[in-house]
Design a protein around this motif. Structure first.
Motif, short mmCIF file in Angstrom:
data_model
loop_
_atom_site.label_atom_id
_atom_site.label_comp_id
_atom_site.label_asym_id
_atom_site.label_seq_id
_atom_site.Cartn_x
_atom_site.Cartn_y
_atom_site.Cartn_z
N ILE A 163 0.84 -1.20 0.00
CA ILE A 163 0.00 0.00 0.00
C ILE A 163 0.88 1.25 0.00
O ILE A 163 0.56 2.25 -0.64
CB ILE A 163 -1.02 -0.02 1.16
CG1 ILE A 163 -2.27 0.75 0.76
CG2 ILE A 163 -0.45 0.50 2.44
CD1 ILE A 163 -3.47 0.46 1.63
N ARG A 164 1.98 1.20 0.68
CA ARG A 164 2.91 2.34 0.70
C ARG A 164 3.50 2.58 -0.69
O ARG A 164 3.52 3.72 -1.18
CB ARG A 164 4.01 2.05 1.71
CG ARG A 164 5.17 3.00 1.67
CD ARG A 164 4.88 4.23 2.44
NE ARG A 164 6.05 5.09 2.38
CZ ARG A 164 6.01 6.36 2.58
NH1 ARG A 164 4.90 6.94 2.87
NH2 ARG A 164 7.09 7.09 2.49
N LEU A 165 3.99 1.53 -1.32
CA LEU A 165 4.62 1.68 -2.63
C LEU A 165 3.61 2.10 -3.71
O LEU A 165 3.94 2.90 -4.58
CB LEU A 165 5.32 0.37 -3.04
CG LEU A 165 6.57 0.04 -2.24
CD1 LEU A 165 7.02 -1.39 -2.52
CD2 LEU A 165 7.69 1.02 -2.54
N ARG A 166 2.40 1.60 -3.64
CA ARG A 166 1.40 1.90 -4.67
C ARG A 166 0.71 3.24 -4.42
O ARG A 166 0.69 4.11 -5.29
CB ARG A 166 0.35 0.78 -4.71
CG ARG A 166 -0.75 0.99 -5.70
CD ARG A 166 -0.26 0.86 -7.10
NE ARG A 166 -1.41 0.94 -8.00
CZ ARG A 166 -1.31 1.16 -9.26
NH1 ARG A 166 -0.13 1.29 -9.81
NH2 ARG A 166 -2.38 1.24 -10.01
N LEU B 262 2.26 -1.82 -10.50
CA LEU B 262 2.24 -3.16 -9.91
C LEU B 262 3.49 -3.96 -10.28
O LEU B 262 4.05 -4.67 -9.43
CB LEU B 262 0.98 -3.91 -10.34
CG LEU B 262 -0.33 -3.34 -9.81
CD1 LEU B 262 -1.52 -4.12 -10.36
CD2 LEU B 262 -0.36 -3.35 -8.30
N SER B 263 3.91 -3.87 -11.53
CA SER B 263 5.09 -4.63 -11.96
C SER B 263 6.34 -4.17 -11.22
O SER B 263 7.20 -4.99 -10.86
CB SER B 263 5.30 -4.50 -13.47
OG SER B 263 5.50 -3.14 -13.83
N GLY C 118 0.42 -10.86 -9.16
CA GLY C 118 -0.78 -11.41 -8.54
C GLY C 118 -0.75 -11.28 -7.03
O GLY C 118 -1.74 -10.91 -6.41
N SER C 119 0.40 -11.56 -6.44
CA SER C 119 0.55 -11.42 -4.98
C SER C 119 0.43 -9.96 -4.56
O SER C 119 -0.18 -9.66 -3.52
CB SER C 119 1.90 -11.96 -4.53
OG SER C 119 1.99 -13.33 -4.77
N VAL C 120 0.99 -9.07 -5.37
CA VAL C 120 0.90 -7.64 -5.06
C VAL C 120 -0.56 -7.20 -5.11
O VAL C 120 -1.04 -6.52 -4.20
CB VAL C 120 1.76 -6.80 -6.04
CG1 VAL C 120 1.49 -5.31 -5.86
CG2 VAL C 120 3.24 -7.11 -5.83
N ARG C 121 -1.27 -7.61 -6.16
CA ARG C 121 -2.69 -7.26 -6.28
C ARG C 121 -3.49 -7.80 -5.09
O ARG C 121 -4.33 -7.10 -4.53
CB ARG C 121 -3.27 -7.83 -7.59
CG ARG C 121 -3.29 -6.84 -8.71
CD ARG C 121 -4.18 -7.31 -9.85
NE ARG C 121 -3.65 -8.37 -10.67
CZ ARG C 121 -2.64 -8.24 -11.54
NH1 ARG C 121 -2.05 -7.09 -11.67
NH2 ARG C 121 -2.24 -9.24 -12.25
N LEU D 224 -2.63 -5.78 -1.94
CA LEU D 224 -3.26 -4.46 -2.01
C LEU D 224 -4.76 -4.56 -1.74
O LEU D 224 -5.32 -3.77 -0.99
CB LEU D 224 -3.04 -3.83 -3.39
CG LEU D 224 -1.76 -3.05 -3.58
CD1 LEU D 224 -1.60 -2.67 -5.05
CD2 LEU D 224 -1.73 -1.82 -2.71
N SER D 225 -5.38 -5.54 -2.37
CA SER D 225 -6.82 -5.72 -2.20
C SER D 225 -7.17 -6.02 -0.75
O SER D 225 -8.10 -5.44 -0.19
CB SER D 225 -7.30 -6.85 -3.12
OG SER D 225 -8.64 -7.13 -2.89
#
Length: 171
Positions: free
Chosen positions: A126-129, A136-137, A148-151, A154-155
């Motif tokens: 959440i900090r990076l995005r 995401l990449s 996928g793990s990042v998504r 985040l979700s």
């Protein structure tokens, strides 16, 4: 193509604020964040001088910072770092009265406290995005994960924060 010292110094100068904010958000100590930024610069320059070339130097730098922060946290027997700042949604063009300013500060502090309770991976995502604005990449590269793990992280983080905010406001 190998980076020369002038290009490297410019690259690091431009990236330093992001590295510092990210490190500070995890470590909560200015000195420790500065140490991480210094170490990242040292390690990157050492790699460049040895002939190593990386196509995504910024992602490598952020990944190195993340790993160093985790090392510091582990060394200090801390399970999680803490997020110092969070961004609020859009700013309205209306007059900001003292009451509105106070409410914004309270909301900001509340959101920060909710983010503080997130697991480390979700907190970093959440900090990076949402604060640093990475794609995401890029986050996947930094966290040495897949998109996928990042998504998913985040979700889950956003869902937890949303649920806790609604729960608090419905009291």
């Amino acid at each position: 193509m190998m980076m020369n010292q002038v290009a490297f110094n410019t690259f690091l100068f431009d990236l330093r604020p992001k590295l510092y904010r990210f490190s500070l958000s995890l470590l909560k100590r200015h000195e420790a964040a500065e140490d991480v930024v210094q170490e990242v610069g040292f390690r990157l320059w050492k790699g460049i001088r040895s002939g190593a070339d990386h196509p995504r130097m910024e992602a490598l730098a952020m990944c190195t910072a993340k790993n160093l922060c985790i090392d510091v946290l582990r060394k200090n027997n801390r399970r999680e770092g803490y997020l110092k700042e969070a961004t609020l949604g859009h700013k309205t063009q209306t007059l900001r009265t003292p009451q509105i300013i106070l409410e914004e500060k309270d909301t900001h502090a509340f959101i920060c406290s909710l983010i503080d309770r997130l697991p480390l991976q979700q907190k970093m995502c959440i900090r990076l995005r949402d604060v640093e604005g990475y794609e995401l990449s890029e986050i996947a590269d930094i966290l040495e994960s897949d998109e996928g793990s990042v998504r998913t992280n985040l979700s889950r983080a956003r869902k937890k924060i949303r649920e806790q905010m609604l729960q608090q406001w419905n009291r």
